[in-house]
Design a protein around this motif. Structure first.
Motif, PDB file in Angstrom:
ATOM      1  N   GLU A  31     -24.031 -69.247 -25.092  1.00  0.00           N
ATOM      2  CA  GLU A  31     -24.939 -69.312 -26.235  1.00  0.00           C
ATOM      3  C   GLU A  31     -24.976 -70.773 -26.672  1.00  0.00           C
ATOM      4  OE1 GLU A  31     -26.725 -66.827 -26.957  1.00  0.00           O
ATOM      5  OE2 GLU A  31     -25.604 -65.368 -25.762  1.00  0.00           O
ATOM      6  N   THR A  32     -26.139 -71.257 -27.058  1.00  0.00           N
ATOM      7  CA  THR A  32     -26.322 -72.669 -27.384  1.00  0.00           C
ATOM      8  C   THR A  32     -27.147 -72.810 -28.656  1.00  0.00           C
ATOM      9  OG1 THR A  32     -28.379 -72.921 -26.135  1.00  0.00           O
ATOM     10  CG2 THR A  32     -26.330 -73.180 -24.906  1.00  0.00           C
ATOM     11  N   THR A  33     -27.269 -74.056 -29.116  1.00  0.00           N
ATOM     12  CA  THR A  33     -28.089 -74.334 -30.297  1.00  0.00           C
ATOM     13  C   THR A  33     -29.571 -74.443 -29.960  1.00  0.00           C
ATOM     14  OG1 THR A  33     -27.768 -76.727 -30.038  1.00  0.00           O
ATOM     15  CG2 THR A  33     -26.196 -75.538 -31.442  1.00  0.00           C
ATOM     16  N   GLY A  34     -29.912 -74.417 -28.678  1.00  0.00           N
ATOM     17  CA  GLY A  34     -31.294 -74.529 -28.243  1.00  0.00           C
ATOM     18  C   GLY A  34     -31.346 -74.668 -26.739  1.00  0.00           C
ATOM     19  N   GLY A  35     -32.534 -74.983 -26.211  1.00  0.00           N
ATOM     20  CA  GLY A  35     -32.711 -75.010 -24.773  1.00  0.00           C
ATOM     21  C   GLY A  35     -32.742 -76.381 -24.133  1.00  0.00           C
ATOM     22  N   ASP A  36     -32.534 -77.435 -24.902  1.00  0.00           N
ATOM     23  CA  ASP A  36     -32.602 -78.802 -24.377  1.00  0.00           C
ATOM     24  C   ASP A  36     -31.189 -79.309 -24.117  1.00  0.00           C
ATOM     25  OD1 ASP A  36     -32.916 -81.502 -23.860  1.00  0.00           O
ATOM     26  OD2 ASP A  36     -34.487 -81.781 -25.348  1.00  0.00           O
ATOM     27  N   ARG A  37     -30.845 -79.504 -22.843  1.00  0.00           N
ATOM     28  CA  ARG A  37     -29.480 -79.939 -22.496  1.00  0.00           C
ATOM     29  C   ARG A  37     -29.151 -81.304 -23.078  1.00  0.00           C
ATOM     30  NH1 ARG A  37     -30.862 -77.555 -17.403  1.00  0.00           N
ATOM     31  NH2 ARG A  37     -31.344 -79.581 -16.488  1.00  0.00           N
ATOM     32  N   THR A  43     -22.449 -73.143 -28.112  1.00  0.00           N
ATOM     33  CA  THR A  43     -21.776 -72.546 -29.270  1.00  0.00           C
ATOM     34  C   THR A  43     -20.813 -71.423 -28.868  1.00  0.00           C
ATOM     35  OG1 THR A  43     -23.611 -71.000 -29.590  1.00  0.00           O
ATOM     36  CG2 THR A  43     -23.674 -73.071 -30.832  1.00  0.00           C
ATOM     37  N   GLU A  44     -20.965 -70.896 -27.646  1.00  0.00           N
ATOM     38  CA  GLU A  44     -20.076 -69.815 -27.213  1.00  0.00           C
ATOM     39  C   GLU A  44     -20.089 -69.724 -25.694  1.00  0.00           C
ATOM     40  OE1 GLU A  44     -19.023 -65.282 -28.639  1.00  0.00           O
ATOM     41  OE2 GLU A  44     -21.140 -65.773 -28.343  1.00  0.00           O
ATOM     42  N   ILE A  45     -18.919 -69.476 -25.110  1.00  0.00           N
ATOM     43  CA  ILE A  45     -18.789 -69.252 -23.668  1.00  0.00           C
ATOM     44  C   ILE A  45     -18.126 -67.894 -23.470  1.00  0.00           C
ATOM     45  CG2 ILE A  45     -17.784 -70.038 -21.491  1.00  0.00           C
ATOM     46  CD1 ILE A  45     -17.762 -72.856 -22.555  1.00  0.00           C
ATOM     47  N   GLY A  46     -18.716 -67.084 -22.609  1.00  0.00           N
ATOM     48  CA  GLY A  46     -18.107 -65.822 -22.221  1.00  0.00           C
ATOM     49  C   GLY A  46     -18.157 -65.692 -20.710  1.00  0.00           C
ATOM     50  N   ALA A  47     -17.099 -65.238 -20.094  1.00  0.00           N
ATOM     51  CA  ALA A  47     -17.070 -65.121 -18.640  1.00  0.00           C
ATOM     52  C   ALA A  47     -16.163 -63.968 -18.232  1.00  0.00           C
ATOM     53  CB  ALA A  47     -16.581 -66.416 -17.996  1.00  0.00           C
ATOM     54  N   VAL A 169     -26.480 -58.363 -26.100  1.00  0.00           N
ATOM     55  CA  VAL A 169     -26.845 -58.542 -27.518  1.00  0.00           C
ATOM     56  C   VAL A 169     -26.899 -60.017 -27.901  1.00  0.00           C
ATOM     57  CG1 VAL A 169     -25.990 -56.292 -28.275  1.00  0.00           C
ATOM     58  CG2 VAL A 169     -24.413 -58.248 -28.153  1.00  0.00           C
ATOM     59  N   HIS A 170     -27.084 -60.901 -26.917  1.00  0.00           N
ATOM     60  CA  HIS A 170     -27.128 -62.344 -27.147  1.00  0.00           C
ATOM     61  C   HIS A 170     -25.797 -62.870 -27.696  1.00  0.00           C
ATOM     62  CE1 HIS A 170     -31.319 -62.793 -26.106  1.00  0.00           C
ATOM     63  NE2 HIS A 170     -31.626 -61.783 -26.891  1.00  0.00           N
ATOM     64  N   ARG A 171     -24.702 -62.270 -27.288  1.00  0.00           N
ATOM     65  CA  ARG A 171     -23.362 -62.821 -27.486  1.00  0.00           C
ATOM     66  C   ARG A 171     -22.758 -62.990 -26.098  1.00  0.00           C
ATOM     67  NH1 ARG A 171     -20.975 -62.973 -32.480  1.00  0.00           N
ATOM     68  NH2 ARG A 171     -19.474 -64.264 -31.315  1.00  0.00           N
ATOM     69  N   ALA A 172     -22.054 -64.085 -25.900  1.00  0.00           N
ATOM     70  CA  ALA A 172     -21.715 -64.531 -24.549  1.00  0.00           C
ATOM     71  C   ALA A 172     -20.921 -63.501 -23.748  1.00  0.00           C
ATOM     72  CB  ALA A 172     -20.955 -65.852 -24.622  1.00  0.00           C
ATOM     73  N   LEU A 173     -19.826 -62.979 -24.301  1.00  0.00           N
ATOM     74  CA  LEU A 173     -18.988 -62.073 -23.509  1.00  0.00           C
ATOM     75  C   LEU A 173     -19.703 -60.754 -23.228  1.00  0.00           C
ATOM     76  CD1 LEU A 173     -16.351 -61.605 -22.072  1.00  0.00           C
ATOM     77  CD2 LEU A 173     -15.359 -60.775 -24.218  1.00  0.00           C
ATOM     78  N   ASP A 174     -20.386 -60.190 -24.224  1.00  0.00           N
ATOM     79  CA  ASP A 174     -21.120 -58.949 -23.991  1.00  0.00           C
ATOM     80  C   ASP A 174     -22.203 -59.149 -22.934  1.00  0.00           C
ATOM     81  OD1 ASP A 174     -19.695 -57.356 -25.728  1.00  0.00           O
ATOM     82  OD2 ASP A 174     -20.970 -57.812 -27.445  1.00  0.00           O
ATOM     83  N   ASP A 175     -22.917 -60.269 -23.000  1.00  0.00           N
ATOM     84  CA  ASP A 175     -23.964 -60.519 -22.002  1.00  0.00           C
ATOM     85  C   ASP A 175     -23.364 -60.745 -20.622  1.00  0.00           C
ATOM     86  OD1 ASP A 175     -25.564 -60.320 -24.184  1.00  0.00           O
ATOM     87  OD2 ASP A 175     -26.612 -62.220 -23.908  1.00  0.00           O
ATOM     88  N   ALA A 176     -22.192 -61.387 -20.556  1.00  0.00           N
ATOM     89  CA  ALA A 176     -21.536 -61.569 -19.265  1.00  0.00           C
ATOM     90  C   ALA A 176     -21.104 -60.216 -18.697  1.00  0.00           C
ATOM     91  CB  ALA A 176     -20.329 -62.500 -19.420  1.00  0.00           C
ATOM     92  N   ARG A 177     -20.585 -59.325 -19.544  1.00  0.00           N
ATOM     93  CA  ARG A 177     -20.200 -57.989 -19.069  1.00  0.00           C
ATOM     94  C   ARG A 177     -21.412 -57.216 -18.567  1.00  0.00           C
ATOM     95  NH1 ARG A 177     -16.402 -56.708 -24.344  1.00  0.00           N
ATOM     96  NH2 ARG A 177     -14.444 -57.646 -23.559  1.00  0.00           N
ATOM     97  N   ALA A 178     -22.520 -57.334 -19.279  1.00  0.00           N
ATOM     98  CA  ALA A 178     -23.741 -56.662 -18.823  1.00  0.00           C
ATOM     99  C   ALA A 178     -24.201 -57.231 -17.487  1.00  0.00           C
ATOM    100  CB  ALA A 178     -24.839 -56.811 -19.877  1.00  0.00           C
ATOM    101  N   THR A 179     -24.084 -58.554 -17.321  1.00  0.00           N
ATOM    102  CA  THR A 179     -24.490 -59.197 -16.065  1.00  0.00           C
ATOM    103  C   THR A 179     -23.599 -58.747 -14.914  1.00  0.00           C
ATOM    104  OG1 THR A 179     -25.261 -61.110 -17.338  1.00  0.00           O
ATOM    105  CG2 THR A 179     -25.020 -61.407 -14.973  1.00  0.00           C
ATOM    106  N   VAL A 180     -22.324 -58.470 -15.188  1.00  0.00           N
ATOM    107  CA  VAL A 180     -21.430 -57.938 -14.156  1.00  0.00           C
ATOM    108  C   VAL A 180     -21.975 -56.617 -13.625  1.00  0.00           C
ATOM    109  CG1 VAL A 180     -19.154 -56.932 -13.723  1.00  0.00           C
ATOM    110  CG2 VAL A 180     -19.342 -59.094 -14.953  1.00  0.00           C
ATOM    111  N   ASP A 181     -22.362 -55.734 -14.530  1.00  0.00           N
ATOM    112  CA  ASP A 181     -22.904 -54.438 -14.102  1.00  0.00           C
ATOM    113  C   ASP A 181     -24.197 -54.605 -13.323  1.00  0.00           C
ATOM    114  OD1 ASP A 181     -20.776 -53.187 -15.322  1.00  0.00           O
ATOM    115  OD2 ASP A 181     -21.862 -52.765 -17.182  1.00  0.00           O
ATOM    116  N   VAL A 182     -25.043 -55.523 -13.768  1.00  0.00           N
ATOM    117  CA  VAL A 182     -26.284 -55.798 -13.049  1.00  0.00           C
ATOM    118  C   VAL A 182     -25.982 -56.338 -11.654  1.00  0.00           C
ATOM    119  CG1 VAL A 182     -28.331 -57.288 -13.003  1.00  0.00           C
ATOM    120  CG2 VAL A 182     -27.676 -56.128 -15.126  1.00  0.00           C
TER     121      VAL A 182
END
Length: 572
Positions: A31-37, A43-47, A169-182
């Protein structure tokens, strides 16, 4: 204990028959403050680390972005500034994350976004990006699922279509868990297509051209050792030169979806074979790469093809010397600079601190003729052109320049800092900022030149770095150039190897200029190797040291002056 031990990244990429269920994946979401590197921050890392359908570990942390979070982003993620104010900053988090995913294949949904932010953060912090293989579940889904199965390829849609156990839900760890299932659902699909290995998977992704797939065999004969590789074209011309800690692993990446550079895909399509030079360790590989780039100037490389074309600042040889920008270094020159503009910036800074003349005509010491210019009226020049200043009166300004370049005095730097204080006290903040930045660039240039010149002055230096396996990487350096490289493996006495390397090392005749004939690129690579990674000096023909008044003593000022950040890199 698992029936399938975790494979290292090297093993993953060097075995063509490793099943996908034995590959360790790290599925990451940011999760970041925006899309420009360049402007925004994490703001958050989940893996989640998985292998064979089993979760091996998770990594999750909020990150203080050191900047505000826009309300629109707060609405989407729910991450507020109050939540991250006490969180660790990215410089504390990123090394831990890199260790967590070391040796694994990275997976992300819309990977260019997440991987791009991670790479950009590594570059800002001076960390080495490990260049792992990357699987993008968006691209994989586009390859596997039709429009009849899913209306779009957003993570939330795929999670619903593929029956993921976690809702993103646009939170890093939950989205990473969902991506694992995908990911697991998509891997089940590709299994029915006969794809069994990581190579099969990467080759199946849409970014791999037929030319890339058809030339995977070019890497088969390469060893799993450090060295330099050369792609050659139909006329035996060198198309591209690169370096690798594992030649076979690196070259195989050119034939997978991990390679996205259009010009490199074009190069692969032309290439007929890949030659290699096996090296003792990464330092030798890096130096050989630079030398081969200079020798062949391959058209698909973008850097270091003309290592001798550096710029230098020198004092002219005349009764009233002035600062001049030249290509050929002389004793006492300031540099090297990668561009004429950078050299001109250093000249401007030095001229602001001295009364060294700025005019370009040659002035005779006996009968100067001319009229004082406006700089004389402003008190910035003694007007030797009009006979108002003798050579003896002019000499102290020349000495001051020589002393600061040689690192024997910082008087000119102190003058420039005093001027910075004066501008700040007068509330001329824009002028002060420009002056500060010019002084910072001059300090960096002086320090870089003084460090490299000190190394090049050493006739012979022998160094050893731990190889991580109980042995040593050895190097003989003469006048800033690598003269010999070797290894002493675990259990092998290193000193006999050192003596053999010294006896067989290349003879280096010192050349002109501060670097004694070494190229700036090679001197930088050697210096960095000598001063990082636990490298130890075995012997020096003469003491290797820097002058007491060197610009390196200005580190603290530089770090504080440039926005309070550590923006210092002596040899970059």
């Amino acid at each position: 204990m698992s029936a399938h031990p975790q494979l290292s990244f090297d093993e993953i990429l060097t075995s063509e028959e490793v099943p996908l269920h034995e590959v360790t994946f790290v599925v990451v979401d940011l999760e970041t403050t925006g899309g420009d590197r360049a402007q925004d921050a994490v703001t958050e890392i989940g893996a989640v680390k998985v292998r064979g359908g089993e979760v091996l570990g998770e990594f999750a942390t909020l990150v203080n972005p050191d900047r505000g979070i826009p309300p629109s982003v707060v609405t989407i993620t729910g991450i507020t500034e109050a939540m991250v104010v006490d969180a660790p900053r990215v410089d504390a988090v990123l090394p831990a994350f890199l260790e967590f995913c070391r040796g694994c294949v990275l997976v992300a949904h819309n990977a260019p976004f997440d991987i791009g932010f991670l790479r950009a953060a590594c570059e800002r912090l001076g960390l080495r990006w490990p260049r792992p293989q990357v699987v993008d579940t968006v691209r994989l889904a586009r390859r596997v699922l039709t429009r009849d199965e899913t209306p779009n390829y957003k993570l939330g849609t795929l999670a619903r279509v593929l029956h993921a156990r976690t809702e993103p839900v646009h939170r890093a760890l939950d989205d990473a868990r969902a991506t694992v299932d995908v990911l697991h659902a998509l891997l089940e699909r590709v299994g029915s297509l006969g794809l069994r290995t990581l190579d099969d998977l990467l080759s199946h992704l849409p970014d791999v051209t037929p030319q890339q797939r058809g030339k995977r065999g070019l890497a088969d004969a390469l060893p799993n050792a450090p060295g330099v590789y050369l792609f050659r074209g139909p006329r035996d011309e060198v198309l591209y030169v690169g370096t690798a800690t594992d030649l076979r692993r690196r070259v195989r990446q050119y034939f997978t979806a991990g390679e996205r550079r259009s010009r490199i895909k074009e190069m692969v399509a032309i290439a007929e074979r890949v030659d290699h030079v096996e090296c003792a360790h990464p330092l030798e590989a890096a130096v050989r790469e630079l030398r081969l780039l200079a020798a062949h100037q391959p058209r698909y490389n973008r850097r270091s093809k003309q290592p001798q074309r550096a710029w230098w600042v020198v004092l002219t040889d005349e009764p009233f010397p002035r600062l001049s920008i030249v290509r050929t270094p002389r004793p006492g020159a300031l540099g090297p600079f990668s561009s004429r503009g950078a050299a001109a910036d250093a000249v401007e800074a030095l001229q602001a601190a001295t009364a060294v003349r700025r005019c370009t005509e040659r002035i005779s010491a006996r009968a100067p003729r001319g009229r004082p210019c406006a700089l004389h009226e402003l008190g910035r020049c003694g007007a030797p052109c009009a006979g108002l200043q003798s050579a003896e009166e002019y000499e102290p300004e020349v000495i001051a320049v020589r002393e600061v370049i040689g690192g024997r005095s910082a008087v000119l730097l102190e003058r420039l800092r005093a001027e910075l204080d004066r501008l700040s006290d007068a509330q001329r903040f824009e002028d002060a900022a420009a002056h500060r930045d010019r002084l910072a660039r001059l300090v960096r240039a002086l320090d870089r030149g003084q460090r490299l010149a000190a190394l090049a002055a050493v006739e012979e230096l022998v160094a050893a770095r731990p190889d991580g396996r109980g042995g040593w990487h050895l190097a003989v350096v003469r006048h800033g150039r690598l003269a010999a490289a070797g290894t002493a493996r675990r259990g092998v006495p290193p000193m006999p190897v050192v003596e053999a390397l010294r006896a067989s090392a290349e003879t280096v005749v010192p050349g002109p200029g501060p670097l004694r004939g070494a190229t700036a690129d090679e001197a930088r690579v050697v210096y960095r190797w000598l001063t990082t990674g636990g490298t130890r000096l075995v012997r020096c023909s003469t003491p290797w040291g820097e002058p007491a008044g060197a610009a390196g003593s200005w580190h603290a000022w530089l770090d504080k002056a440039v926005n309070g950040r550590t923006a210092y890199a002596a040899v970059d």
